[in-house]
Scaffold this motif. Structure first.
Motif, mmCIF file in Angstrom:
data_model
loop_
_atom_site.group_PDB
_atom_site.id
_atom_site.type_symbol
_atom_site.label_atom_id
_atom_site.label_comp_id
_atom_site.label_asym_id
_atom_site.label_seq_id
_atom_site.Cartn_x
_atom_site.Cartn_y
_atom_site.Cartn_z
ATOM 1 N N THR A 93 10.364 55.075 36.727
ATOM 2 C CA THR A 93 10.130 54.417 35.443
ATOM 3 C C THR A 93 9.562 55.428 34.458
ATOM 4 O OG1 THR A 93 7.936 53.719 36.163
ATOM 5 C CG2 THR A 93 9.690 52.118 36.420
ATOM 6 N N ASP A 94 9.833 55.175 33.185
ATOM 7 C CA ASP A 94 9.243 56.041 32.172
ATOM 8 C C ASP A 94 8.053 55.312 31.545
ATOM 9 O OD1 ASP A 94 10.253 54.224 30.342
ATOM 10 O OD2 ASP A 94 11.958 55.470 29.773
ATOM 11 N N GLN A 95 7.495 55.885 30.489
ATOM 12 C CA GLN A 95 6.278 55.323 29.896
ATOM 13 C C GLN A 95 6.490 53.919 29.314
ATOM 14 O OE1 GLN A 95 7.160 58.567 29.651
ATOM 15 N NE2 GLN A 95 5.451 59.248 30.900
ATOM 16 N N THR A 96 7.721 53.572 28.941
ATOM 17 C CA THR A 96 7.950 52.266 28.323
ATOM 18 C C THR A 96 8.151 51.164 29.356
ATOM 19 O OG1 THR A 96 10.340 52.568 28.250
ATOM 20 C CG2 THR A 96 9.082 53.355 26.342
ATOM 21 N N GLY A 97 8.195 51.524 30.646
ATOM 22 C CA GLY A 97 8.426 50.516 31.670
ATOM 23 C C GLY A 97 9.899 50.391 32.042
ATOM 24 N N ALA A 98 10.752 51.181 31.403
ATOM 25 C CA ALA A 98 12.173 51.143 31.741
ATOM 26 C C ALA A 98 12.373 51.805 33.100
ATOM 27 C CB ALA A 98 13.002 51.865 30.686
ATOM 28 N N THR A 99 13.374 51.344 33.818
ATOM 29 C CA THR A 99 13.736 51.930 35.100
ATOM 30 C C THR A 99 15.083 52.617 34.939
ATOM 31 O OG1 THR A 99 12.565 50.175 36.265
ATOM 32 C CG2 THR A 99 14.160 51.422 37.539
ATOM 33 N N GLN A 100 15.227 53.777 35.582
ATOM 34 C CA GLN A 100 16.498 54.499 35.507
ATOM 35 C C GLN A 100 17.395 54.100 36.661
ATOM 36 O OE1 GLN A 100 15.351 58.697 35.270
ATOM 37 N NE2 GLN A 100 16.172 58.615 33.189
ATOM 38 N N TYR A 101 18.665 53.877 36.341
ATOM 39 C CA TYR A 101 19.659 53.491 37.332
ATOM 40 C C TYR A 101 20.884 54.381 37.208
ATOM 41 C CZ TYR A 101 16.908 49.228 37.672
ATOM 42 O OH TYR A 101 15.878 48.343 37.851
ATOM 43 N N LEU A 102 21.499 54.680 38.350
ATOM 44 C CA LEU A 102 22.787 55.354 38.356
ATOM 45 C C LEU A 102 23.844 54.258 38.414
ATOM 46 C CD1 LEU A 102 24.406 58.052 38.653
ATOM 47 C CD2 LEU A 102 24.451 57.538 41.102
ATOM 48 N N THR A 103 24.754 54.243 37.442
ATOM 49 C CA THR A 103 25.787 53.214 37.436
ATOM 50 C C THR A 103 27.085 53.781 38.005
ATOM 51 O OG1 THR A 103 26.437 53.698 35.145
ATOM 52 C CG2 THR A 103 24.776 51.973 35.477
ATOM 53 N N PHE A 104 27.802 52.911 38.708
ATOM 54 C CA PHE A 104 29.085 53.302 39.311
ATOM 55 C C PHE A 104 30.011 52.096 39.318
ATOM 56 C CE2 PHE A 104 26.461 51.795 42.777
ATOM 57 C CZ PHE A 104 27.323 51.070 43.588
ATOM 58 N N THR A 105 31.294 52.352 39.518
ATOM 59 C CA THR A 105 32.260 51.257 39.492
ATOM 60 C C THR A 105 32.897 51.050 40.859
ATOM 61 O OG1 THR A 105 34.074 52.703 38.841
ATOM 62 C CG2 THR A 105 32.859 51.623 37.066
ATOM 63 N N LEU A 106 33.218 49.796 41.122
ATOM 64 C CA LEU A 106 34.050 49.365 42.237
ATOM 65 C C LEU A 106 35.014 48.372 41.615
ATOM 66 C CD1 LEU A 106 31.349 48.590 44.959
ATOM 67 C CD2 LEU A 106 32.790 50.621 44.821
ATOM 68 N N ASP A 107 36.297 48.665 41.668
ATOM 69 C CA ASP A 107 37.299 47.852 41.002
ATOM 70 C C ASP A 107 36.940 47.877 39.513
ATOM 71 O OD1 ASP A 107 39.635 46.462 41.083
ATOM 72 O OD2 ASP A 107 38.785 44.579 41.777
ATOM 73 N N ASP A 108 36.806 46.724 38.876
ATOM 74 C CA ASP A 108 36.447 46.724 37.449
ATOM 75 C C ASP A 108 34.985 46.355 37.226
ATOM 76 O OD1 ASP A 108 39.021 47.418 36.644
ATOM 77 O OD2 ASP A 108 39.680 45.330 36.697
ATOM 78 N N GLU A 109 34.209 46.280 38.284
ATOM 79 C CA GLU A 109 32.813 45.875 38.169
ATOM 80 C C GLU A 109 31.899 47.093 38.114
ATOM 81 O OE1 GLU A 109 31.899 42.723 37.800
ATOM 82 O OE2 GLU A 109 33.954 42.024 38.055
ATOM 83 N N VAL A 110 30.807 46.947 37.374
ATOM 84 C CA VAL A 110 29.820 48.029 37.277
ATOM 85 C C VAL A 110 28.595 47.636 38.096
ATOM 86 C CG1 VAL A 110 28.370 49.393 35.733
ATOM 87 C CG2 VAL A 110 30.643 48.671 34.983
ATOM 88 N N PHE A 111 28.166 48.547 38.945
ATOM 89 C CA PHE A 111 26.999 48.354 39.792
ATOM 90 C C PHE A 111 25.980 49.436 39.460
ATOM 91 C CE2 PHE A 111 30.542 46.519 42.007
ATOM 92 C CZ PHE A 111 30.039 45.376 42.604
ATOM 93 N N ALA A 112 24.739 49.221 39.865
ATOM 94 C CA ALA A 112 23.697 50.209 39.594
ATOM 95 C C ALA A 112 22.779 50.338 40.799
ATOM 96 C CB ALA A 112 22.890 49.804 38.362
ATOM 97 N N LEU A 113 22.286 51.546 41.004
ATOM 98 C CA LEU A 113 21.299 51.836 42.040
ATOM 99 C C LEU A 113 20.093 52.477 41.377
ATOM 100 C CD1 LEU A 113 23.534 53.569 44.745
ATOM 101 C CD2 LEU A 113 22.476 51.309 44.906
ATOM 102 N N ASP A 114 18.902 52.105 41.850
ATOM 103 C CA ASP A 114 17.680 52.747 41.371
ATOM 104 C C ASP A 114 17.823 54.247 41.630
ATOM 105 O OD1 ASP A 114 15.039 53.904 41.383
ATOM 106 O OD2 ASP A 114 14.247 51.868 41.438
ATOM 107 N N ILE A 115 17.630 55.037 40.595
ATOM 108 C CA ILE A 115 17.835 56.481 40.689
ATOM 109 C C ILE A 115 16.906 57.110 41.739
ATOM 110 C CG2 ILE A 115 16.215 57.245 38.888
ATOM 111 C CD1 ILE A 115 19.799 58.499 39.121
ATOM 112 N N GLY A 116 15.792 56.459 42.019
ATOM 113 C CA GLY A 116 14.866 56.957 43.033
ATOM 114 C C GLY A 116 15.449 56.942 44.435
ATOM 115 N N LYS A 117 16.502 56.149 44.651
ATOM 116 C CA LYS A 117 17.160 56.059 45.960
ATOM 117 C C LYS A 117 18.322 57.036 46.090
ATOM 118 C CE LYS A 117 15.076 52.670 48.075
ATOM 119 N NZ LYS A 117 14.539 52.861 49.426
ATOM 120 N N VAL A 118 18.719 57.645 44.970
ATOM 121 C CA VAL A 118 19.899 58.507 44.953
ATOM 122 C C VAL A 118 19.467 59.961 45.123
ATOM 123 C CG1 VAL A 118 21.855 59.309 43.561
ATOM 124 C CG2 VAL A 118 21.153 56.899 43.465
#
Length: 168
Positions: free
Chosen positions: A5-30
């Protein structure tokens, strides 16, 4: 579970696609994102388990996220990639490769841009969705990578078959 998370409380996510759907993973897990490489098949593993790769001398199981989520399998493209993630099950950290159609971007989501996962009756498992992110008019399914795989599945993925394949 630590979240990036940054100072504003936002969380960073890595986004990826499967078929036409967009998914996200917490960047801390990547850990990293790799171009698709040859995956060595391992006999007697679940369908979604594509095999293993050699990552700097370590055997890393690779899971096809399309098959894990019962999305039709497709041919690999130039954008197909393997997201190397850390999965925690029963206090143990396992390194896995998650095959995705493509990686999009690293995205900051504020808490007010994330809604709780939908409740869809009792037939469909949604406990591995930690929330639904909203950006513009698009929904992004935020995955809890630690809940996607059961302990039994990870045991199968980590089991003797993989050790045997690594020794070949």
């Amino acid at each position: 579970m630590e979240q990036a998370t940054d100072q504003t409380g936002a969380t960073q996510y890595l986004t990826f696609t499967l078929d036409d759907e967009v998914f996200a993973l917490d960047i801390g897990k990547v850990r990293e994102v790799l171009d698709y490489t040859t995956v060595t098949k391992v006999p007697q593993t679940p369908d979604f388990m594509r095999g293993v790769i050699n990552l700097r001398g370590n055997v890393v199981p690779v899971v096809d996220m399309r098959l894990k989520f019962a999305i039709n399998a497709t041919e690999n493209t130039v954008n197909t990639c393997i997201i190397i993630v850390e999965v925690a099950v029963d206090g143990e950290v396992t390194i896995l490769g998650a095959m995705a159609d493509s990686v999009q971007e690293v995205l900051d989501l504020e808490p007010d841009q994330i809604e709780p996962p939908p409740r869809i009756g009792t037939k469909m498992r949604t406990d591995f969705i930690s929330g639904m992110g909203k950006r513009d008019e698009q929904f992004i399914m935020i995955l809890d990578i630690d809940r996607i795989f059961s302990g039994e599945e990870l045991a199968a993925v980590q089991g003797e078959n993989i050790a045997a394949a690594a020794n070949e």
